[in-house]
Design a protein around this motif. Structure first.
Motif, PDB file in Angstrom:
ATOM      1  N   THR A 237      10.341   8.697   8.817  1.00 54.77           N
ATOM      2  CA  THR A 237      10.515   7.319   8.333  1.00 54.77           C
ATOM      3  C   THR A 237       9.840   7.064   7.000  1.00 54.77           C
ATOM      4  OG1 THR A 237       8.510   6.569   9.436  1.00 54.77           O
ATOM      5  CG2 THR A 237      10.549   6.516  10.707  1.00 54.77           C
ATOM      6  N   GLN A 238       8.886   7.920   6.612  1.00 58.00           N
ATOM      7  CA  GLN A 238       8.061   7.721   5.416  1.00 58.00           C
ATOM      8  C   GLN A 238       7.436   6.341   5.388  1.00 58.00           C
ATOM      9  OE1 GLN A 238      10.413   9.120   2.101  1.00 58.00           O
ATOM     10  NE2 GLN A 238      10.110  11.164   2.918  1.00 58.00           N
ATOM     11  N   GLY A 239       7.008   5.907   6.555  1.00 58.98           N
ATOM     12  CA  GLY A 239       6.307   4.629   6.629  1.00 58.98           C
ATOM     13  C   GLY A 239       7.227   3.436   6.829  1.00 58.98           C
ATOM     14  N   GLY A 240       8.531   3.627   6.636  1.00 62.24           N
ATOM     15  CA  GLY A 240       9.469   2.511   6.694  1.00 62.24           C
ATOM     16  C   GLY A 240      10.030   2.280   8.072  1.00 62.24           C
ATOM     17  N   PRO A 241      10.936   1.390   8.271  1.00 64.80           N
ATOM     18  CA  PRO A 241      11.366   0.428   7.257  1.00 64.80           C
ATOM     19  C   PRO A 241      10.305  -0.659   7.014  1.00 64.80           C
ATOM     20  CG  PRO A 241      12.492   0.051   9.332  1.00 64.80           C
ATOM     21  CD  PRO A 241      11.670   1.264   9.516  1.00 64.80           C
ATOM     22  N   GLY A 242      10.044  -0.914   5.742  1.00 65.26           N
ATOM     23  CA  GLY A 242       9.093  -1.963   5.368  1.00 65.26           C
ATOM     24  C   GLY A 242       7.711  -1.801   5.971  1.00 65.26           C
ATOM     25  N   ASN A 243       7.079  -0.635   5.794  1.00 65.57           N
ATOM     26  CA  ASN A 243       5.703  -0.388   6.241  1.00 65.57           C
ATOM     27  C   ASN A 243       5.487  -0.437   7.753  1.00 65.57           C
ATOM     28  OD1 ASN A 243       4.920  -0.049   3.638  1.00 65.57           O
ATOM     29  ND2 ASN A 243       4.126  -2.129   3.391  1.00 65.57           N
ATOM     30  N   THR A 244       6.548  -0.525   8.543  1.00 63.87           N
ATOM     31  CA  THR A 244       6.324  -0.703   9.975  1.00 63.87           C
ATOM     32  C   THR A 244       5.906   0.578  10.693  1.00 63.87           C
ATOM     33  OG1 THR A 244       8.694  -0.491  10.261  1.00 63.87           O
ATOM     34  CG2 THR A 244       7.780  -2.713  10.344  1.00 63.87           C
ATOM     35  N   THR A 245       5.987   1.709  10.007  1.00 62.15           N
ATOM     36  CA  THR A 245       5.439   2.927  10.615  1.00 62.15           C
ATOM     37  C   THR A 245       4.426   3.587   9.681  1.00 62.15           C
ATOM     38  OG1 THR A 245       7.314   4.202   9.787  1.00 62.15           O
ATOM     39  CG2 THR A 245       7.459   3.462  12.059  1.00 62.15           C
ATOM     40  N   LYS A 246       3.857   2.793   8.788  1.00 62.97           N
ATOM     41  CA  LYS A 246       2.894   3.357   7.849  1.00 62.97           C
ATOM     42  C   LYS A 246       1.497   3.326   8.469  1.00 62.97           C
ATOM     43  CE  LYS A 246       2.955   2.962   3.014  1.00 62.97           C
ATOM     44  NZ  LYS A 246       2.907   2.094   1.829  1.00 62.97           N
ATOM     45  N   THR A 247       1.091   4.471   8.993  1.00 54.92           N
ATOM     46  CA  THR A 247      -0.245   4.531   9.599  1.00 54.92           C
ATOM     47  C   THR A 247      -1.290   4.651   8.500  1.00 54.92           C
ATOM     48  OG1 THR A 247      -0.123   6.923   9.783  1.00 54.92           O
ATOM     49  CG2 THR A 247       0.607   5.668  11.690  1.00 54.92           C
ATOM     50  N   LEU A 248      -2.546   4.545   8.898  1.00 57.75           N
ATOM     51  CA  LEU A 248      -3.636   4.551   7.914  1.00 57.75           C
ATOM     52  C   LEU A 248      -3.682   5.851   7.109  1.00 57.75           C
ATOM     53  CD1 LEU A 248      -6.297   2.822  10.148  1.00 57.75           C
ATOM     54  CD2 LEU A 248      -5.430   1.945   7.981  1.00 57.75           C
ATOM     55  N   VAL A 249      -3.484   6.976   7.792  1.00 58.70           N
ATOM     56  CA  VAL A 249      -3.513   8.244   7.085  1.00 58.70           C
ATOM     57  C   VAL A 249      -2.345   8.334   6.109  1.00 58.70           C
ATOM     58  CG1 VAL A 249      -3.262  10.747   7.337  1.00 58.70           C
ATOM     59  CG2 VAL A 249      -4.801   9.504   8.830  1.00 58.70           C
ATOM     60  N   TYR A 250      -1.192   7.849   6.525  1.00 59.24           N
ATOM     61  CA  TYR A 250      -0.044   7.885   5.631  1.00 59.24           C
ATOM     62  C   TYR A 250      -0.278   7.006   4.406  1.00 59.24           C
ATOM     63  CZ  TYR A 250       4.606   8.726   4.059  1.00 59.24           C
ATOM     64  OH  TYR A 250       5.650   9.158   3.300  1.00 59.24           O
ATOM     65  N   LYS A 251      -0.972   5.893   4.618  1.00 55.71           N
ATOM     66  CA  LYS A 251      -1.276   4.987   3.513  1.00 55.71           C
ATOM     67  C   LYS A 251      -2.248   5.628   2.531  1.00 55.71           C
ATOM     68  CE  LYS A 251      -2.798   0.220   2.804  1.00 55.71           C
ATOM     69  NZ  LYS A 251      -2.042  -0.030   1.571  1.00 55.71           N
ATOM     70  N   VAL A 252      -3.248   6.368   3.040  1.00 58.49           N
ATOM     71  CA  VAL A 252      -4.163   7.087   2.158  1.00 58.49           C
ATOM     72  C   VAL A 252      -3.357   8.008   1.249  1.00 58.49           C
ATOM     73  CG1 VAL A 252      -5.955   8.853   2.038  1.00 58.49           C
ATOM     74  CG2 VAL A 252      -6.124   7.052   3.743  1.00 58.49           C
ATOM     75  N   GLY A 259       0.986   6.423  -5.327  1.00 57.06           N
ATOM     76  CA  GLY A 259       0.596   5.258  -6.099  1.00 57.06           C
ATOM     77  C   GLY A 259      -0.489   5.543  -7.137  1.00 57.06           C
ATOM     78  N   LEU A 260      -1.185   6.690  -6.978  1.00 56.67           N
ATOM     79  CA  LEU A 260      -2.269   7.084  -7.876  1.00 56.67           C
ATOM     80  C   LEU A 260      -3.379   6.043  -8.004  1.00 56.67           C
ATOM     81  CD1 LEU A 260      -0.297   8.915 -10.695  1.00 56.67           C
ATOM     82  CD2 LEU A 260      -1.682   9.916  -8.900  1.00 56.67           C
ATOM     83  N   ASP A 261      -3.623   5.318  -6.934  1.00 51.33           N
ATOM     84  CA  ASP A 261      -4.719   4.364  -6.910  1.00 51.33           C
ATOM     85  C   ASP A 261      -5.912   5.044  -6.245  1.00 51.33           C
ATOM     86  OD1 ASP A 261      -6.459   2.298  -6.671  1.00 51.33           O
ATOM     87  OD2 ASP A 261      -5.001   0.884  -5.825  1.00 51.33           O
ATOM     88  N   LEU A 262      -6.681   5.788  -7.042  1.00 47.04           N
ATOM     89  CA  LEU A 262      -7.724   6.642  -6.476  1.00 47.04           C
ATOM     90  C   LEU A 262      -8.830   5.851  -5.784  1.00 47.04           C
ATOM     91  CD1 LEU A 262      -8.145   9.393  -9.192  1.00 47.04           C
ATOM     92  CD2 LEU A 262      -6.602   9.284  -7.249  1.00 47.04           C
ATOM     93  N   GLY A 263      -9.232   4.757  -6.403  1.00 40.96           N
ATOM     94  CA  GLY A 263     -10.317   3.962  -5.829  1.00 40.96           C
ATOM     95  C   GLY A 263      -9.962   3.466  -4.444  1.00 40.96           C
ATOM     96  N   SER A 264      -8.793   2.877  -4.338  1.00 40.83           N
ATOM     97  CA  SER A 264      -8.373   2.320  -3.055  1.00 40.83           C
ATOM     98  C   SER A 264      -8.178   3.427  -2.023  1.00 40.83           C
ATOM     99  CB  SER A 264      -7.077   1.534  -3.231  1.00 40.83           C
ATOM    100  OG  SER A 264      -6.586   1.138  -1.981  1.00 40.83           O
ATOM    101  N   SER A 265      -7.559   4.520  -2.457  1.00 40.94           N
ATOM    102  CA  SER A 265      -7.311   5.621  -1.538  1.00 40.94           C
ATOM    103  C   SER A 265      -8.626   6.189  -0.995  1.00 40.94           C
ATOM    104  CB  SER A 265      -6.503   6.712  -2.234  1.00 40.94           C
ATOM    105  OG  SER A 265      -6.311   7.811  -1.393  1.00 40.94           O
ATOM    106  N   SER A 266      -9.622   6.334  -1.876  1.00 38.99           N
ATOM    107  CA  SER A 266     -10.916   6.842  -1.431  1.00 38.99           C
ATOM    108  C   SER A 266     -11.597   5.860  -0.498  1.00 38.99           C
ATOM    109  CB  SER A 266     -11.834   7.112  -2.626  1.00 38.99           C
ATOM    110  OG  SER A 266     -11.199   7.928  -3.546  1.00 38.99           O
ATOM    111  N   ALA A 267     -11.514   4.568  -0.847  1.00 39.59           N
ATOM    112  CA  ALA A 267     -12.112   3.556   0.028  1.00 39.59           C
ATOM    113  C   ALA A 267     -11.478   3.639   1.415  1.00 39.59           C
ATOM    114  CB  ALA A 267     -11.923   2.166  -0.573  1.00 39.59           C
ATOM    115  N   GLN A 268     -10.166   3.829   1.450  1.00 41.29           N
ATOM    116  CA  GLN A 268      -9.482   3.957   2.736  1.00 41.29           C
ATOM    117  C   GLN A 268      -9.952   5.196   3.492  1.00 41.29           C
ATOM    118  OE1 GLN A 268      -5.184   3.611   2.543  1.00 41.29           O
ATOM    119  NE2 GLN A 268      -5.402   2.364   0.717  1.00 41.29           N
ATOM    120  N   SER A 269     -10.140   6.295   2.749  1.00 40.31           N
ATOM    121  CA  SER A 269     -10.628   7.516   3.385  1.00 40.31           C
ATOM    122  C   SER A 269     -11.987   7.281   4.029  1.00 40.31           C
ATOM    123  CB  SER A 269     -10.774   8.636   2.362  1.00 40.31           C
ATOM    124  OG  SER A 269      -9.533   8.985   1.854  1.00 40.31           O
TER     125      SER A 269
END
Lengths: 293, 282
Positions: A237-252, A259-269
């Motif tokens: 699903t790649q997290g879809g449809p509309g983020n409904t299967t986007k788990t925390l690890v997938y979001k990291v 998304g190349l948002d390193l700060g946010s990704s690290s904070a999530q980690s």
């Protein structure tokens, strides 16, 4: 560490631990420290400028509704995977335990999915449940049920849960079978002589004696649902449809690498790490007390 | 058997067979799909009985470029997966045995620090520190290499702990006797400890081989050169065809190739694997 008679040698022990220690430091400790450090910084996508911002990444993250959606998705997903996977495995294990002849055959037929990679499990189920060619899709449509996991969020969740459970069932089965075989026959026979019927014997004798195994499996299954199902979600699903299967690890992954948002990704980690450690501690502290040994 | 009621026994077998059916269904359909020409999937649903293209599909997958953005043959990817699984399994076993041996059989300054540094890694799955680990590997110039594929996954606290546990259960008298015979640490390890550990090593090997073979996220990140693709990570790429026709027959042939080696390992080493798994986790 208890006392054991040991060798005296000055250099050898260092040589022996060196390879493991070097790999651990370079590929574990250093990157983990880096993750902590990065979680306190804001960096633009090209890495030209960085700024130390203390907890800003975390505050921003926790104020994002998208993050909380992901938390909820992860909770629902892990709950479904752990509970249904363990229940099915327990049912099969109880059935297989009592079969004397052909027991080995059943065991062999049930444990092989352990060796299948999660992504392979995902591909297999995508094929069966594909909206256009899937055989199960076809059967469902004969029953008057429209299946299209690409568009329907509940069905997308069902698909990732099915693939995850299918992959994990053999692991749970192996541990339940081992647990069941460790229960003394005499206990069950004694209860039978006292007139306890199979169902009662299961709930009052077998199940309590199995609870350490079940507890152990609960921890393992939740950790599995958190981390090892990345491949399943990535391939289906790649997290879809509309983020409904986007788990925390997938979001990291998607925030960090896509998304190349390193700060946010690290904070999530970092939050994820804290969550896993807390989960383990809480379970051991509170659940273990109610588990009978 | 406590009691003997035929209908209960029958019910048990029925439930087990149903379980096997559900668990086996995807494999059945995959095997069937792998024997059909691609055109059979355009018309509608998956077939449920074998076609006659199995051999051709296998040859195409094994020796031609797989296609769809993967310009390398499945046999090359199988080889990469094999190298990765072997290096991880053997490497982990060697370095874990060495460090466990040092921690159990020697007293040296910083022993506790070493122990805790290794222990901490139990808490850090690779998915959590994925970005910084990727950066380290990239800075060391290890992207697109077997070293990059394997070394970061080799350090394993679980294996170290398993060996530590086992070494501690080996009676002291063995060491005393060996020393009385004048054996040094290396000789004791080689002649006594290693033969005693063969069962542990074999069981661990099965589990680690499967672990290495089935890696997904890590190879996905560190390989951009097709020459280093592993078969497990490449499968998903095959699905991403956007020209309409998904070649399900080739995808399924590749999928079966990808799962055959680890499944065979489990089936052949079943007893050892089950024992090793339960010992490892408890």
């Amino acid at each position: 560490m208890h006392d054991k008679s040991v060798f005296r040698h000055r250099l050898l022990p260092y040589l022996l631990v060196a390879p493991q220690l070097i790999i651990t430091l370079v590929f574990f400790i250093w990157p983990a420290g880096q993750a902590f450090y990065q979680s306190f910084r804001v960096e633009d996508a090209f890495g030209f400028s960085t700024e130390f911002v203390w907890f800003e990444n975390f505050i921003y993250l926790l104020s994002e509704p998208e993050y909380w959606t992901s938390v909820r998705v992860t909770a629902v997903f892990s709950g479904l995977v752990a509970v249904s996977g363990m229940a099915l495995a327990l049912l099969l294990a109880v059935m297989a335990d009592k079969v004397v002849r052909a027991g080995r055959f059943y065991q062999t037929m049930l444990i092989w999915p352990y060796a299948v990679a999660p992504v392979v499990a995902a591909i297999l189920w995508v094929m069966l449940l594909n909206p256009s060619i899937g055989i199960i899709t076809y059967w469902l449509s004969k029953l008057g049920y429209q299946w299209n996991y690409v568009a329907n969020s509940g069905q997308a969740m069902t698909l990732v849960v099915i693939a995850s459970v299918w992959k994990q069932i053999s692991y749970n089965f192996i541990f339940f079978i081992a647990g069941l075989q460790a229960i003394p026959r005499s206990l069950i026979e004694a209860a039978a002589i006292d007139g306890a019927r199979p169902f009662r014997r299961f709930w009052q004798i077998v199940f309590p004696l199995l609870s350490p195994t079940a507890f152990f499996l609960l921890v393992v299954n939740v950790v599995y649902a958190f981390f090892d199902t990345f491949a399943i979600i990535h391939a289906t699903t790649q997290g879809g449809p509309g983020n409904t299967t986007k788990t925390l690890v997938y979001k990291v992954y998607s925030d960090g690498f896509v998304g190349l948002d390193l700060g946010s990704s690290s904070a999530q980690s970092v939050l994820l790490m804290i969550m896993v450690i807390a989960l383990t501690v809480v379970q051991f502290r509170y659940v273990e007390k109610r588990v009978q040994y | 058997m406590v009691e003997n009621r035929p209908w209960l026994t029958l019910l048990r077998h029925l439930i087990l067979l149903l379980g096997i059916f559900i668990i086996g269904l995807p494999i059945w359909v995959a095997l069937v799909a792998a024997t059909h020409p691609a055109s059979d999937f355009v018309s509608g649903i998956l077939p449920l009985w074998f076609g006659d293209q199995g051999w051709d599909n296998l040859k195409t997958a094994l020796f031609n470029e797989v296609g769809l953005g993967v310009s390398v043959s499945a046999s090359r990817m199988l080889w990469n997966s094999f190298v990765m699984a072997m290096v991880i399994a053997v490497g982990k076993i060697i370095i874990s045995m060495m460090s466990a041996y040092a921690i159990v059989y020697f007293r040296f300054p910083l022993r506790r620090t070493c122990f805790w540094l290794i222990f901490i890694t139990l808490m850090l799955p690779v998915e959590v520190r994925i970005l910084p680990t990727y950066e380290v590997v990239s800075n060391l110039g290890m992207l697109n290499s077997y070293a990059g594929l394997t070394i970061p996954l080799i350090a394993s606290a679980t294996a170290t702990f398993l060996f530590r546990q086992f070494f501690m259960s080996v009676p002291d008298s063995l060491l005393e006797a060996a020393r009385m015979d004048g054996a040094g640490p290396i000789r004791f390890f080689k002649d006594i400890l290693l033969p005693l550990s063969t069962n542990n090593i074999a069981a661990l090997f099965v589990i680690l081989f499967i672990y290495g073979w089935n890696q997904y996220l890590w190879p996905l990140l560190v390989t951009t050169d097709d020459q280093y693709y592993t078969i497990v990570m490449a499968i998903k790429r095959l699905m991403a065809s956007d020209n309409g026709v998904v070649p399900w027959n080739l995808i399924m042939t590749t999928t079966i190739l990808a799962m055959l080696p680890p499944v065979l390992v489990v089936l052949i080493m079943q007893k050892l694997f089950v024992k090793g798994l339960i010992e490892q986790e408890k």
